[in-house]
Design a protein around this motif. Structure first.
Motif, short mmCIF file in Angstrom:
data_model
loop_
_atom_site.label_atom_id
_atom_site.label_comp_id
_atom_site.label_asym_id
_atom_site.label_seq_id
_atom_site.Cartn_x
_atom_site.Cartn_y
_atom_site.Cartn_z
N PRO A 293 65.86 -30.85 86.23
CA PRO A 293 65.33 -29.68 86.93
C PRO A 293 64.97 -29.94 88.39
O PRO A 293 64.50 -31.01 88.75
N THR A 294 65.18 -28.91 89.19
CA THR A 294 64.70 -28.85 90.56
C THR A 294 64.08 -27.48 90.72
O THR A 294 64.73 -26.47 90.46
N LEU A 295 62.82 -27.45 91.14
CA LEU A 295 62.10 -26.19 91.30
C LEU A 295 61.82 -25.93 92.78
O LEU A 295 61.14 -26.73 93.42
N CYS A 296 62.35 -24.82 93.28
CA CYS A 296 62.15 -24.41 94.67
C CYS A 296 61.34 -23.13 94.70
O CYS A 296 61.59 -22.21 93.93
N ARG A 297 60.38 -23.08 95.60
CA ARG A 297 59.59 -21.86 95.80
C ARG A 297 60.00 -21.24 97.13
O ARG A 297 59.98 -21.89 98.16
N LEU A 298 60.39 -19.97 97.08
CA LEU A 298 60.69 -19.24 98.30
C LEU A 298 59.42 -18.56 98.79
O LEU A 298 58.61 -18.09 97.99
N THR A 299 59.25 -18.51 100.11
CA THR A 299 58.07 -17.88 100.70
C THR A 299 58.49 -16.87 101.75
O THR A 299 59.59 -16.94 102.29
N ALA A 300 57.59 -15.94 102.04
CA ALA A 300 57.77 -14.97 103.12
C ALA A 300 56.39 -14.45 103.53
O ALA A 300 55.45 -14.47 102.72
N ARG A 301 56.29 -13.99 104.77
CA ARG A 301 55.04 -13.37 105.23
C ARG A 301 54.76 -12.14 104.36
O ARG A 301 55.68 -11.51 103.85
N HIS A 302 53.50 -11.79 104.25
CA HIS A 302 53.12 -10.64 103.41
C HIS A 302 53.74 -9.34 103.92
O HIS A 302 54.19 -8.52 103.12
N ASP A 303 53.77 -9.14 105.24
CA ASP A 303 54.37 -7.92 105.77
C ASP A 303 55.86 -7.86 105.46
O ASP A 303 56.42 -6.79 105.21
N GLU A 304 56.50 -9.00 105.42
CA GLU A 304 57.93 -9.05 105.08
C GLU A 304 58.14 -8.76 103.60
O GLU A 304 59.10 -8.08 103.23
N LEU A 305 57.25 -9.26 102.75
CA LEU A 305 57.35 -8.94 101.32
C LEU A 305 57.25 -7.43 101.10
O LEU A 305 58.03 -6.85 100.35
N ARG A 306 56.29 -6.79 101.77
CA ARG A 306 56.13 -5.34 101.65
C ARG A 306 57.41 -4.63 102.11
O ARG A 306 57.91 -3.73 101.43
N ARG A 307 57.93 -5.02 103.24
CA ARG A 307 59.15 -4.38 103.76
C ARG A 307 60.29 -4.50 102.77
O ARG A 307 60.99 -3.53 102.49
N ARG A 308 60.47 -5.68 102.19
CA ARG A 308 61.56 -5.89 101.23
C ARG A 308 61.36 -5.08 99.95
O ARG A 308 62.32 -4.54 99.39
N ILE A 309 60.13 -5.02 99.47
CA ILE A 309 59.84 -4.25 98.26
C ILE A 309 60.15 -2.78 98.50
O ILE A 309 60.77 -2.11 97.66
#
Length: 182
Positions: free
Chosen positions: A105-121
């Motif tokens: 296994p290899t576990l990667c966590r993706l991150t983004a700014r909160h305002d970017e998460l809202r925009r994408r949602i």
């Protein structure tokens, strides 16, 4: 009986960060390179109501389904696996890894700014009205929780990066996944 190693890339992160989209891109890249790969979204293979009382997010069901799906994928010729979903803690990570005999296994966590998460949602158009705010609140909560209780091998920031670039960066940080593990 010896089990061949299975390169198993797990992509985690909050809602809206791009887990599924990046997972698809990595799948396309590795298939284009001639690897025999499979892709699964643990959240989708656990959609069942009512949820079990002891695991309201159906984690046991997801792990059992993942195990069954991997057997079928393996029989169909897949030799590496990508899973894109919310992996919130070591127990969930372990359940998914245990479901794949021979998993490396290899576990990667993706991150983004909160305002970017809202925009994408908002722009993906799946959620409406109050659902947007609830999912955004979950995304912010999960972003913080994943950072505080990090069980990943590494993380990749997705802000201001294209999908193909994020996928290439994930694979590079995973040591050229899956080529170095096959």
């Amino acid at each position: 009986m010896a089990v061949d190693p299975v390169p198993f890339l797990l992509i985690s992160g909050p809602p809206g960060v791009g887990k599924t989209t990046v997972g698809w891109e990595i799948f396309d890249q590795v298939v284009d390179e001639g690897h025999r790969a499979a892709l699964v979204d643990p959240d989708l293979i656990g959609v069942c109501w009512p949820a079990q009382r002891t695991t309201p997010t159906n984690e046991r069901l997801k792990a059992r389904n993942l195990e069954a799906m991997w057997r079928n994928y393996r029989d169909a010729g897949a030799r590496c696996l990508i899973a894109a979903g919310e992996i919130e803690n070591r127990d969930r990570f372990a359940a998914y890894v245990d479901a794949i005999p021979g998993a490396v296994p290899t576990l990667c966590r993706l991150t983004a700014r909160h305002d970017e998460l809202r925009r994408r949602i908002v722009t993906r158009g799946r959620e409406r009205g109050e659902e947007i705010e609830k999912l955004y609140e979950r995304a912010v909560y999960l972003s913080r929780a994943l950072a505080e209780n990090d069980v990943t091998n590494f993380w990749v920031e997705t802000d201001d990066r294209g999908i193909a670039d994020v996928a290439k960066l994930v694979r590079a940080r995973a040591g050229g996944w899956p080529a170095t593990l096959l």
